[in-house]
Design a protein around this motif. Structure first.
Motif, PDB file in Angstrom:
ATOM      1  N   LYS A 185       4.308   5.574  -5.472  1.00 15.23           N
ATOM      2  CA  LYS A 185       4.398   5.512  -6.937  1.00 15.23           C
ATOM      3  C   LYS A 185       3.337   6.387  -7.607  1.00 15.23           C
ATOM      4  N   ASN A 186       2.211   6.600  -6.913  1.00 17.33           N
ATOM      5  CA  ASN A 186       1.135   7.427  -7.443  1.00 17.33           C
ATOM      6  C   ASN A 186       1.242   8.879  -6.970  1.00 17.33           C
ATOM      7  N   ASN A 187       2.432   9.272  -6.546  1.00 20.58           N
ATOM      8  CA  ASN A 187       2.729  10.651  -6.131  1.00 20.58           C
ATOM      9  C   ASN A 187       1.906  11.133  -4.947  1.00 20.58           C
ATOM     10  N   ALA A 188       1.541  10.225  -4.050  1.00 19.33           N
ATOM     11  CA  ALA A 188       0.889  10.640  -2.807  1.00 19.33           C
ATOM     12  C   ALA A 188       1.933  11.356  -1.947  1.00 19.33           C
ATOM     13  N   ALA A 221       2.664   1.670  -3.329  1.00 16.44           N
ATOM     14  CA  ALA A 221       1.706   2.076  -4.368  1.00 16.44           C
ATOM     15  C   ALA A 221       1.368   3.556  -4.219  1.00 16.44           C
ATOM     16  N   ALA A 222       1.192   4.009  -2.995  1.00 15.58           N
ATOM     17  CA  ALA A 222       0.890   5.422  -2.771  1.00 15.58           C
ATOM     18  C   ALA A 222       2.050   6.300  -3.227  1.00 15.58           C
ATOM     19  N   ARG A 230       5.328   6.013   5.393  1.00 15.99           N
ATOM     20  CA  ARG A 230       5.618   5.529   4.035  1.00 15.99           C
ATOM     21  C   ARG A 230       7.123   5.474   3.793  1.00 15.99           C
ATOM     22  N   GLN A 241      -0.034  -6.477  -7.100  1.00 15.53           N
ATOM     23  CA  GLN A 241      -0.872  -6.068  -8.225  1.00 15.53           C
ATOM     24  C   GLN A 241      -2.164  -5.415  -7.763  1.00 15.53           C
ATOM     25  N   GLN A 278       0.826  -1.208   0.000  1.00 17.43           N
ATOM     26  CA  GLN A 278       0.000   0.000   0.000  1.00 17.43           C
ATOM     27  C   GLN A 278       0.861   1.259   0.000  1.00 17.43           C
ATOM     28  N   PRO A 297      -4.317  -1.188  -3.249  1.00 18.73           N
ATOM     29  CA  PRO A 297      -4.891   0.137  -3.518  1.00 18.73           C
ATOM     30  C   PRO A 297      -4.006   1.218  -2.898  1.00 18.73           C
ATOM     31  N   PRO A 298      -3.894   2.357  -3.544  1.00 16.01           N
ATOM     32  CA  PRO A 298      -3.106   3.437  -2.936  1.00 16.01           C
ATOM     33  C   PRO A 298      -3.754   3.923  -1.652  1.00 16.01           C
ATOM     34  N   ASP A 344      11.223  -2.898  -6.861  1.00 17.96           N
ATOM     35  CA  ASP A 344      10.276  -2.709  -7.966  1.00 17.96           C
ATOM     36  C   ASP A 344       9.833  -4.048  -8.548  1.00 17.96           C
TER      37      ASP A 344
END
Length: 102
Positions: A45-48, A42-43, A54, A97, A39, A100-101, A89
């Motif tokens: 990687k999604n620019n959170a 993923a966050a 984290r 897979q 989680q 969720p972020p 990575d």
């Protein structure tokens, strides 16, 4: 062979090492990342926005991949960090897979 007494310990250690690898010494099916790490990664990687939690999660994953940030002088920096990042990575792609972020 000039000195067989020196060769035999090295040869036997090599045989044991190779035997362990052939017998499945490393398990590829084990999970390397926890659900929380999936989680957090993923966050990120999604620019959170980065948080201390984290960052700690990412650092723990990098350490699991072999990176040691505590060394005072690291002649292999940044190559060792980049190698650990590629490993994380790879684990992320294989194991996270459906994360969720956060």
């Amino acid at each position: 062979m000039k000195n067989p007494r020196k060769i035999w310990p090295m040869l036997s250690a090599l045989v044991l090492l190779l035997g362990g690898c052939a017998a499945g010494g490393s398990q590829q099916s084990a999970s390397h990342l926890s659900a929380l790490q999936c989680q957090d990664l993923a966050a990120l990687k999604n620019n959170a926005p980065p948080t201390p939690e984290r960052s700690r999660s990412e650092l723990t994953a990098l350490r699991s991949a072999g990176y040691d940030p505590s060394r005072w002088f690291d002649p292999y920096y940044p190559a060792d960090l980049q190698a650990a990042q590629r490993q994380v990575d790879s684990w992320f792609a294989a194991e996270c897979q459906h994360a969720p972020p956060a």
